[in-house]
Design a protein around this motif. Structure first.
Motif, PDB file in Angstrom:
ATOM      1  N   PRO A  61       0.834  -1.207   0.000  1.00 53.56           N
ATOM      2  CA  PRO A  61       0.000   0.000   0.000  1.00 53.56           C
ATOM      3  C   PRO A  61       0.867   1.256   0.000  1.00 53.56           C
ATOM      4  O   PRO A  61       2.093   1.179   0.110  1.00 53.56           O
ATOM      5  CB  PRO A  61      -0.775  -0.112   1.320  1.00 53.56           C
ATOM      6  N   PHE A  62       0.217   2.409  -0.120  1.00 58.51           N
ATOM      7  CA  PHE A  62       0.930   3.684  -0.058  1.00 58.51           C
ATOM      8  C   PHE A  62       1.668   3.811   1.279  1.00 58.51           C
ATOM      9  O   PHE A  62       1.086   3.616   2.337  1.00 58.51           O
ATOM     10  CB  PHE A  62      -0.063   4.849  -0.221  1.00 58.51           C
ATOM     11  N   GLN A  63       2.973   4.115   1.222  1.00 59.47           N
ATOM     12  CA  GLN A  63       3.791   4.304   2.431  1.00 59.47           C
ATOM     13  C   GLN A  63       4.736   5.484   2.220  1.00 59.47           C
ATOM     14  O   GLN A  63       5.510   5.510   1.263  1.00 59.47           O
ATOM     15  CB  GLN A  63       4.614   3.049   2.742  1.00 59.47           C
ATOM     16  N   PHE A  64       4.658   6.438   3.143  1.00 57.31           N
ATOM     17  CA  PHE A  64       5.472   7.664   3.065  1.00 57.31           C
ATOM     18  C   PHE A  64       6.064   7.910   4.452  1.00 57.31           C
ATOM     19  O   PHE A  64       5.332   7.978   5.451  1.00 57.31           O
ATOM     20  CB  PHE A  64       4.565   8.832   2.640  1.00 57.31           C
ATOM     21  N   LEU A  65       7.400   8.020   4.536  1.00 59.11           N
ATOM     22  CA  LEU A  65       8.067   8.246   5.828  1.00 59.11           C
ATOM     23  C   LEU A  65       8.374   9.736   5.982  1.00 59.11           C
ATOM     24  O   LEU A  65       9.017  10.344   5.117  1.00 59.11           O
ATOM     25  CB  LEU A  65       9.362   7.437   5.921  1.00 59.11           C
ATOM     26  N   ILE A  66       7.920  10.324   7.110  1.00 57.68           N
ATOM     27  CA  ILE A  66       8.195  11.744   7.380  1.00 57.68           C
ATOM     28  C   ILE A  66       9.607  11.865   7.945  1.00 57.68           C
ATOM     29  O   ILE A  66       9.892  11.379   9.040  1.00 57.68           O
ATOM     30  CB  ILE A  66       7.182  12.340   8.375  1.00 57.68           C
ATOM     31  N   THR A  67      10.511  12.495   7.176  1.00 60.21           N
ATOM     32  CA  THR A  67      11.894  12.639   7.631  1.00 60.21           C
ATOM     33  C   THR A  67      12.222  14.062   8.077  1.00 60.21           C
ATOM     34  O   THR A  67      13.221  14.293   8.734  1.00 60.21           O
ATOM     35  CB  THR A  67      12.883  12.202   6.537  1.00 60.21           C
ATOM     36  N   SER A  68      11.387  15.032   7.700  1.00 57.51           N
ATOM     37  CA  SER A  68      11.558  16.385   8.239  1.00 57.51           C
ATOM     38  C   SER A  68      10.241  17.135   8.132  1.00 57.51           C
ATOM     39  O   SER A  68       9.325  16.715   7.414  1.00 57.51           O
ATOM     40  CB  SER A  68      12.682  17.139   7.527  1.00 57.51           C
ATOM     41  N   LEU A  69      10.129  18.233   8.870  1.00 55.25           N
ATOM     42  CA  LEU A  69       8.925  19.048   8.878  1.00 55.25           C
ATOM     43  C   LEU A  69       9.272  20.452   8.428  1.00 55.25           C
ATOM     44  O   LEU A  69      10.360  20.952   8.689  1.00 55.25           O
ATOM     45  CB  LEU A  69       8.310  19.093  10.279  1.00 55.25           C
ATOM     46  N   ASP A  70       8.343  21.075   7.745  1.00 54.97           N
ATOM     47  CA  ASP A  70       8.522  22.457   7.304  1.00 54.97           C
ATOM     48  C   ASP A  70       7.225  23.197   7.612  1.00 54.97           C
ATOM     49  O   ASP A  70       6.228  22.598   8.037  1.00 54.97           O
ATOM     50  CB  ASP A  70       8.838  22.471   5.805  1.00 54.97           C
TER      51      ASP A  70
END
Length: 602
Positions: free
Chosen positions: A212-221
């Motif tokens: 399935p769709f998988q997205f890892l958050i590595t930084s925030l803006d």
């Protein structure tokens, strides 16, 4: 093996990080790649080191925050992450490497591999990333290319690189001139050899079509129009605007959200897009309750990616409300609520910093990877209009099997050989143990020490003085060691004001033989404010506001001829290295002052 056979490649994309030791030329190299890829218009005025967008990065010539950009070469989009080279910002490096498939390891042709080279390469090899080695600054008169290549191979072997990782290509560059070569002696006028090598050697991103769709958050803006942005890489599946998603938190909790805006990167800009696929590095807007390390996944079938693990902090300091007699004069944010909100806001984008409340509601414990990282945070807050106080940095201790342990640093020092004796003696007195010594030629020597982290607190300024500014000192966290006992760092007491008023040239002149002053005549002072360093080991409380009793005109004229020794100016970093346990640094937008914790004269 079956899982890898299912993988599909996205051949039109390359995701790379440029990693190196501080000041080996990463950001300058990226400048050249951006310019030669046609990212900018021919008539566009481009400043140097375009990715160093924070004022402090430009002033100090270092990268503090990892940033991403994207360039196009032929029909391939190359996403490039510029990473910090300083050990204190290692948290930025670790999460950056989660987004990429390969690394460009940049090494200075004269300095060779340094402590941070070891740190970032070790992380990259652990992640199984494909390395491409670039020997930069080959035009330096002291370049030693063949020896540096040998040192790079030794480093790879030392870090247990696989056979595939050891089979890396080597390119030679002059980043500031925008030149790359496959052989140091060949002619080249541009970066084409590096573009070609990135496209042909670094593997494209791959994905599993059954996931399935998988997205890892590595930084925030943050964007003032759309709010919080989650930045990272899509590992599997695809995403569209207005699609519903699941957010899997670090503790396994799942919350629901909707993707409002999608951005991809082109050059230095974020560009809106309607859809993004596996392998893309993107920013997602519209979901507020997100943190670094969370997975954004399919709405119906959420599946988490491995979360980010960052090495623990080693240094702590207390940030507290400024309660000096001069508080509130220049700051806009003064209260404990202001300071607390700002500190906790830092943890949203900086995974290597930890904030804890204390028993005192006006004081907060701030933990980080080193003095530099914490001093950068303090300096950023000062420029934003905050007033606060900070304590002397302390190392974070831990108990293992009933024994007390403390953090250990590996220190690599390059110095002219005449300073070896004094440096070795100083580090020895701070519990440092020499583990290596190399003659670099041209009268310079490289020393390697293992030393407790607290033995380095307050040493950098001394080192600059002892080596007449010609020494280079680099550190990297090595691990934990049993508590090494007392380490005496500062042996001198302080010169302290015993009253409020304005310092006079007459009073300073009468006390110049008692130590070194940090202030000049005409400075406002208060009781308990530190004025300088006493040349003995005890504190000296003085009346710095004393004026000469004038009896005639001639006496007044003589007073004008007083020759004062220029004061030793203490910026925040110098003050942080200098203070003792019973002192604080008062930080305001227009002043850095050192004071006693207890202001009244004992």
């Amino acid at each position: 093996m079956e899982a890898t056979e299912k993988k599909i490649l996205r051949k039109e994309i390359r995701n790379i990080a440029i990693i190196a030791h501080v000041d080996h030329g990463k950001t300058t190299l990226i400048d050249a790649l951006l310019k030669q890829s046609g990212t900018f218009r021919d008539n566009e005025d481009i400043q140097e080191r375009v990715l160093d967008s924070i004022d402090l990065e430009r002033e100090r010539g270092i990268t503090i925050v990892a940033k991403n950009t994207a360039i196009r070469y032929k029909d391939v989009k190359i996403n490039i992450i510029d990473t910090p080279g300083h050990a204190d910002f290692g948290g930025e490096v670790e999460r950056t490497l989660k987004m990429v498939d390969g690394v460009v390891l940049l090494v200075d042709a004269a300095e060779g591999p340094m402590p941070q080279t070891r740190f970032v390469l070790h992380k990259a090899l652990q992640e199984g990333l494909t390395p491409l080695v670039v020997i930069n600054k080959i035009d330096r008169p002291d370049a030693r290319i063949s020896q540096v290549i040998d040192e790079v191979y030794d480093l790879f072997i030392d870090l247990d690189a696989t056979e595939d990782q050891l089979d890396f290509p080597i390119l030679y560059t002059v980043g500031k001139d925008g030149i790359a070569k496959e052989d140091p002696d060949e002619e080249s006028k541009d970066m084409k050899p590096l573009f070609e090598k990135i496209v042909n050697y670094i593997p494209p991103p791959s994905y599993d079509p059954e996931k399935p769709f998988q997205f890892l958050i590595t930084s925030l803006d943050y964007d003032s129009y759309v709010g919080r942005l989650a930045v990272g890489r899509i590992f599997n599946g695809s995403i569209k605007v207005n699609q519903q998603v699941s957010i899997i938190k670090d503790n396994g909790e799942i919350i629901k959200g909707v993707v409002k805006v999608l951005y991809t990167y082109e050059g230095l800009k974020k560009v809106e897009t309607k859809e993004a696929k596996a392998g893309d590095i993107i920013a997602i807007a519209g979901i507020e309750d997100i943190n670094i390390g969370d997975t954004i996944s399919d709405f119906e079938n959420p599946e988490a990616l491995p979360s980010l693990k960052v090495e623990e902090p080693t240094i702590s300091m207390i940030f507290s409300v400024n309660d000096s007699p001069f508080s509130g004069r220049s700051g806009r944010f003064l209260t404990s609520r202001d300071i607390r909100e700002r500190l906790y806001r830092e943890t949203l984008t900086n995974v290597a910093i930890v904030i804890e409340d204390t028993e005192n509601p006006e004081a907060f414990l701030v933990k980080g990877r080193g003095e530099l990282q914490l001093s950068i945070l303090a300096e950023m807050m000062r420029r934003e209009g905050y007033e606060f106080q900070v304590s002397k940095p302390e190392v974070i201790k831990r108990s293992i099997d009933g024994k007390l342990y403390e953090p250990l640093e590996r220190v690599v020092i390059d110095i002219p050989e005449q300073f070896v004796g004094s440096v070795t003696q100083k580090l020895g007195s701070r519990k440092g143990q020499m583990v290596g010594m190399t003659n670099l030629g041209s009268g310079r020597v490289r020393l390697e020490f293992l030393i407790p982290s607290r033995g380095l607190i307050g040493y950098r300024s001394e080192f600059k003085t002892d080596t007449k500014g010609e020494g280079v000192l680099n550190t990297i966290f090595e691990g934990w060691t049993e508590w090494q006992g007392d380490i005496k760092t500062r042996i001198n007491g302080a010169i302290v004001s015993d009253r409020k008023g304005v310092s006079t040239a007459y009073a300073i002149n009468g006390l110049q033989d008692r130590g070194v002053f940090f202030i000049e005549a005409g400075t406002e002072v208060y009781e308990g404010m530190v004025l300088g360093e006493h040349n003995r080991d005890k504190d000296l409380w003085v009346n710095i506001t004393r004026e000469k009793k004038l009896t005639n005109v001639r006496a007044a004229a003589n007073d004008e001829n007083i020759k004062l020794i220029p004061p030793k100016k203490m910026d925040f970093e110098k003050a942080l290295e200098w203070i003792s346990d019973d002192e604080l640094i008062e930080v305001t937008p227009d002043s850095i002052r050192i004071r006693k914790k207890i202001l009244k004269k004992p």
